[in-house]
Design an enzyme around this catalytic site. Structure first.
Site, PDB file in Angstrom:
ATOM      1  N   ASP A  94       3.062   5.725  -6.524  1.00 49.04           N
ATOM      2  CA  ASP A  94       4.286   5.568  -5.734  1.00 49.04           C
ATOM      3  C   ASP A  94       5.548   5.449  -6.582  1.00 49.04           C
ATOM      4  O   ASP A  94       6.651   5.487  -6.056  1.00 49.04           O
ATOM      5  CB  ASP A  94       4.167   4.318  -4.842  1.00 49.04           C
TER       6      ASP A  94
ATOM      7  N   HIS B 161       0.881  -1.190   0.000  1.00 47.92           N
ATOM      8  CA  HIS B 161       0.000   0.000   0.000  1.00 47.92           C
ATOM      9  C   HIS B 161       0.910   1.228   0.000  1.00 47.92           C
ATOM     10  O   HIS B 161       1.759   1.359  -0.867  1.00 47.92           O
ATOM     11  CB  HIS B 161      -0.901  -0.120   1.243  1.00 47.92           C
TER      12      HIS B 161
ATOM     13  N   HIS C 128      -2.056  -1.899  -9.907  1.00 50.62           N
ATOM     14  CA  HIS C 128      -3.046  -1.311  -8.993  1.00 50.62           C
ATOM     15  C   HIS C 128      -4.303  -2.156  -9.055  1.00 50.62           C
ATOM     16  O   HIS C 128      -4.656  -2.662 -10.117  1.00 50.62           O
ATOM     17  CB  HIS C 128      -3.357   0.133  -9.428  1.00 50.62           C
TER      18      HIS C 128
HETATM   19  N1  COA Z   1       5.078  -6.557 -10.436  1.00 45.10           N
HETATM   20  C1  COA Z   1       4.958  -7.737 -11.093  1.00 45.10           C
HETATM   21  N2  COA Z   1       3.797  -8.384 -11.282  1.00 45.10           N
HETATM   22  C2  COA Z   1       2.698  -7.824 -10.769  1.00 45.10           C
HETATM   23  C3  COA Z   1       2.724  -6.598 -10.073  1.00 45.10           C
HETATM   24  C4  COA Z   1       3.977  -5.953  -9.918  1.00 45.10           C
HETATM   25  N3  COA Z   1       4.076  -4.786  -9.294  1.00 45.10           N
HETATM   26  N4  COA Z   1       1.481  -6.274  -9.670  1.00 45.10           N
HETATM   27  C5  COA Z   1       0.679  -7.258 -10.102  1.00 45.10           C
HETATM   28  N5  COA Z   1       1.418  -8.202 -10.771  1.00 45.10           N
HETATM   29  C6  COA Z   1       0.903  -9.407 -11.430  1.00 45.10           C
HETATM   30  C7  COA Z   1       0.509 -10.469 -10.409  1.00 45.10           C
HETATM   31  O1  COA Z   1       1.602 -11.305 -10.110  1.00 45.10           O
HETATM   32  C8  COA Z   1      -0.596 -11.166 -11.125  1.00 45.10           C
HETATM   33  O2  COA Z   1      -0.011 -12.011 -12.100  1.00 45.10           O
HETATM   34  P1  COA Z   1      -0.659 -13.464 -12.420  1.00 45.10           P
HETATM   35  O3  COA Z   1      -2.011 -13.153 -12.994  1.00 45.10           O
HETATM   36  O4  COA Z   1       0.284 -14.088 -13.350  1.00 45.10           O
HETATM   37  O5  COA Z   1      -0.743 -14.154 -11.071  1.00 45.10           O
HETATM   38  C9  COA Z   1      -1.307 -10.048 -11.891  1.00 45.10           C
HETATM   39  O6  COA Z   1      -0.305  -9.041 -12.107  1.00 45.10           O
HETATM   40  C10 COA Z   1      -2.497  -9.453 -11.152  1.00 45.10           C
HETATM   41  O7  COA Z   1      -2.032  -8.972  -9.901  1.00 45.10           O
HETATM   42  P2  COA Z   1      -2.802  -9.116  -8.522  1.00 45.10           P
HETATM   43  O8  COA Z   1      -1.774  -9.410  -7.457  1.00 45.10           O
HETATM   44  O9  COA Z   1      -3.957 -10.046  -8.668  1.00 45.10           O
HETATM   45  O10 COA Z   1      -3.353  -7.646  -8.337  1.00 45.10           O
HETATM   46  P3  COA Z   1      -3.953  -7.014  -7.031  1.00 45.10           P
HETATM   47  O11 COA Z   1      -5.040  -6.108  -7.460  1.00 45.10           O
HETATM   48  O12 COA Z   1      -4.303  -8.056  -6.006  1.00 45.10           O
HETATM   49  O13 COA Z   1      -2.717  -6.187  -6.447  1.00 45.10           O
HETATM   50  C11 COA Z   1      -1.194  -4.439  -5.986  1.00 45.10           C
HETATM   51  C12 COA Z   1      -2.554  -4.817  -6.574  1.00 45.10           C
HETATM   52  C13 COA Z   1      -1.068  -2.917  -5.992  1.00 45.10           C
HETATM   53  C14 COA Z   1      -1.112  -4.934  -4.542  1.00 45.10           C
HETATM   54  C15 COA Z   1      -0.073  -5.091  -6.829  1.00 45.10           C
HETATM   55  O14 COA Z   1      -0.144  -4.609  -8.158  1.00 45.10           O
HETATM   56  C16 COA Z   1       1.306  -4.833  -6.251  1.00 45.10           C
HETATM   57  O15 COA Z   1       1.739  -5.565  -5.346  1.00 45.10           O
HETATM   58  N6  COA Z   1       2.041  -3.773  -6.753  1.00 45.10           N
HETATM   59  C17 COA Z   1       3.325  -3.445  -6.185  1.00 45.10           C
HETATM   60  C18 COA Z   1       3.156  -2.651  -4.893  1.00 45.10           C
HETATM   61  C19 COA Z   1       2.690  -1.241  -5.161  1.00 45.10           C
HETATM   62  O16 COA Z   1       3.220  -0.515  -5.976  1.00 45.10           O
HETATM   63  N7  COA Z   1       1.679  -0.824  -4.387  1.00 45.10           N
HETATM   64  C20 COA Z   1       1.159   0.517  -4.420  1.00 45.10           C
HETATM   65  C21 COA Z   1      -0.247   0.568  -4.902  1.00 45.10           C
HETATM   66  S1  COA Z   1      -0.764   2.262  -5.086  1.00 45.10           S
END
Ligand code: COA
Length: 432
Positions: free
Chosen positions: A362, A267, A306
């Site tokens: 971010d 987050h 996101h």
């Molecule tokens: N780097 C690499 N792969 C990523 C990714 C990232 N930053 N974010 C998502 N993915 C991939 C996942 O591994 C998943 O792949 P799969 O379908 O092969 O399993 C797919 O994209 C969907 O991701 P998912 O984890 O289901 O999305 P979510 O909605 O649950 O998660 C976040 C959203 C923000 C938690 C996630 O994108 C993340 O961890 N980002 C990095 C942290 C970040 O920048 N957070 C700030 C948010 S404002």
């Protein structure tokens, strides 16, 4: 004719009409769907709320596919260009931008509450010198609850309004004290002759000079960053604010809980992680190898992806523009080049295209904060200051919503059925 969802339960062959309102069906309307009198009724299963609306809200609108973000109907781009943070805070809390008179009165009210009790200062002095500023921030905001016990009366509009002012006034002071503490520097009292961001910069960086000279470009950049971070509808921290607030917990404890959620690396803690990641990559030539590592699932590309945006995060676009203005004063952060190359490589790669992974808020914010002189540990605290306004606006909405009750999800129990404790396994020893 009002819209209905027709459901046929193949277990009983019975049919049901479930009303559709605002593109949703009520989960409670499914409870009537039973296999027999002893059946509890149908529930929905939605871990992590992927497809569940938990409230009605008139504050923030996001269209994640189109990359649109609006506060109370106003596009974020226009607010960032034409307004300052305190006016946007007023907008989020009261629904309209203030008139010049309302704006002036609002500023006086907020600045009236920037000081913190000396005992709270002493409380902060008790932290270890290397304490993470976000831990200090969360704990100190929670401690405010002990200074204002009347805040428990959340059903009083007057109390809610006073505590809202206190929190907006005091969070920059707490954040700045946490920062000074980590540097071993004496805390700087607020200067109410300065603007909200100007006073914050003064509390952070004033040394022995009688009056801190605020750099207008840096103060405006910080103000724009505050506007961009002020609210983001039902994200993890805001959902925490609403969940804790739904128990009629006072706003200090509720904001502390929301800030604790924000601290997580998935987050608001992501901005700190982005900087660590850029440090790890080190040089432009290492970018392709790092992207390969991400694709094989060894790590995440922090600052990308996101839950709601499946397009470029509109806040990231504005931050990129703000970066140029900051770098004109501070000099370019060398990490910018690596970040831009990382973005270029990722946005042309099938892995990221397929999953609609774009830079989020971010990705670039940490690079600006670092150029301004902040250590990465402070980045999430800088996020928490403006987000406090969003949490409070959402909390006010929650408390006044007659449909809301204490937040309490159901579960699917997967544990043992009833079983007796075996005598030989019992560990209770006789107490004489
Ligand atoms: N780097 C690499 N792969 C990523 C990714 C990232 N930053 N974010 C998502 N993915 C991939 C996942 O591994 C998943 O792949 P799969 O379908 O092969 O399993 C797919 O994209 C969907 O991701 P998912 O984890 O289901 O999305 P979510 O909605 O649950 O998660 C976040 C959203 C923000 C938690 C996630 O994108 C993340 O961890 N980002 C990095 C942290 C970040 O920048 N957070 C700030 C948010 S404002």
């Amino acid at each position: 004719m009002s819209a209905k969802l027709q459901i046929t339960d193949s277990r009983t062959n019975k049919s049901y009409d479930v009303p559709i309102t605002d593109g949703t069906v009520r989960a409670m309307d499914l409870r009537q769907i039973k296999t027999g009198p002893d059946d509890f009724g149908l529930m929905t299963y939605d871990p992590a709320f992927l497809n569940t609306a938990s409230c009605r809200s008139a504050i923030t609108f996001i269209d994640g596919d189109k990359g649109i973000l609006r506060y109370r109907g106003y596009p974020i781009e226009q607010l960032a260009e034409h307004c300052d943070f305190l006016d946007v805070a007023y907008l989020l809390l009261f629904g309209e931008l203030p008139s010049p008179e309302q704006s002036a009165e609002w500023r006086v009210k907020v600045t009236h509450h920037t000081m913190i009790h000396e005992n709270l200062k002493k409380f902060m002095e008790g932290f270890r010198p290397d304490a993470h500023p976000m831990g200090m921030f969360v704990s100190t905001v929670a401690a405010l609850s002990t200074f204002y016990p009347e805040a428990r009366n959340v059903s009083s509009a007057a109390v809610r309004s006073l505590e809202t002012l206190r929190l907006i006034g005091k969070v920059p002071t707490i954040a700045a004290y946490a920062y000074r503490h980590s540097l071993g520097l004496p805390y700087v009292y607020p200067n109410n002759n300065l603007t909200y961001p100007g006073n914050f910069l003064s509390m952070l960086w004033k040394m022995t000079e009688p009056q801190y000279e605020v750099n207008p470009v840096l103060a405006r950049a910080l103000d724009v960053l505050f506007i961009l971070h002020a609210d983001h509808e039902q994200n993890c921290g805001t959902n925490t604010m609403r969940a804790v607030g739904s128990a009629h917990t006072d706003p200090y404890l509720s904001v502390a809980a929301a800030a604790a959620a924000l601290a997580g690396p998935l987050h608001g803690g992501a901005n700190e992680e982005v900087l660590k990641m850029l440090d790890e990559i080190g040089t432009l030539s290492n970018v392709p190898a790092f992207v390969e590592k991400v694709k094989t699932g060894k790590c995440k590309l922090m600052g990308f992806g996101h839950r709601v945006y499946k397009n470029y995060d509109p806040r990231a676009k504005i931050i990129k523009q703000t970066a140029d203005q900051v770098f004109a004063v501070t000099g370019v952060n060398p990490k910018l080049e690596i970040a831009m190359e990382l973005e270029r490589v990722a946005l042309s790669d099938e892995y990221f295209i397929q999953r609609k992974l774009y830079p989020n808020v971010d990705f670039y914010s940490g690079i600006i904060y670092q150029a301004m002189g902040f250590a990465p540990e402070m980045f999430t605290v800088l996020f928490a200051i403006p987000r406090t306004v969003g949490w409070l606006a959402q909390w006010q909405e929650l408390v006044q919503d007659p449909e809301q009750k204490i937040a309490r999800p159901r579960q699917i129990y997967t544990g043992h059925d009833e079983r007796p404790v075996q005598q030989e396994a019992a560990t209770l020893t006789a107490v004489s």
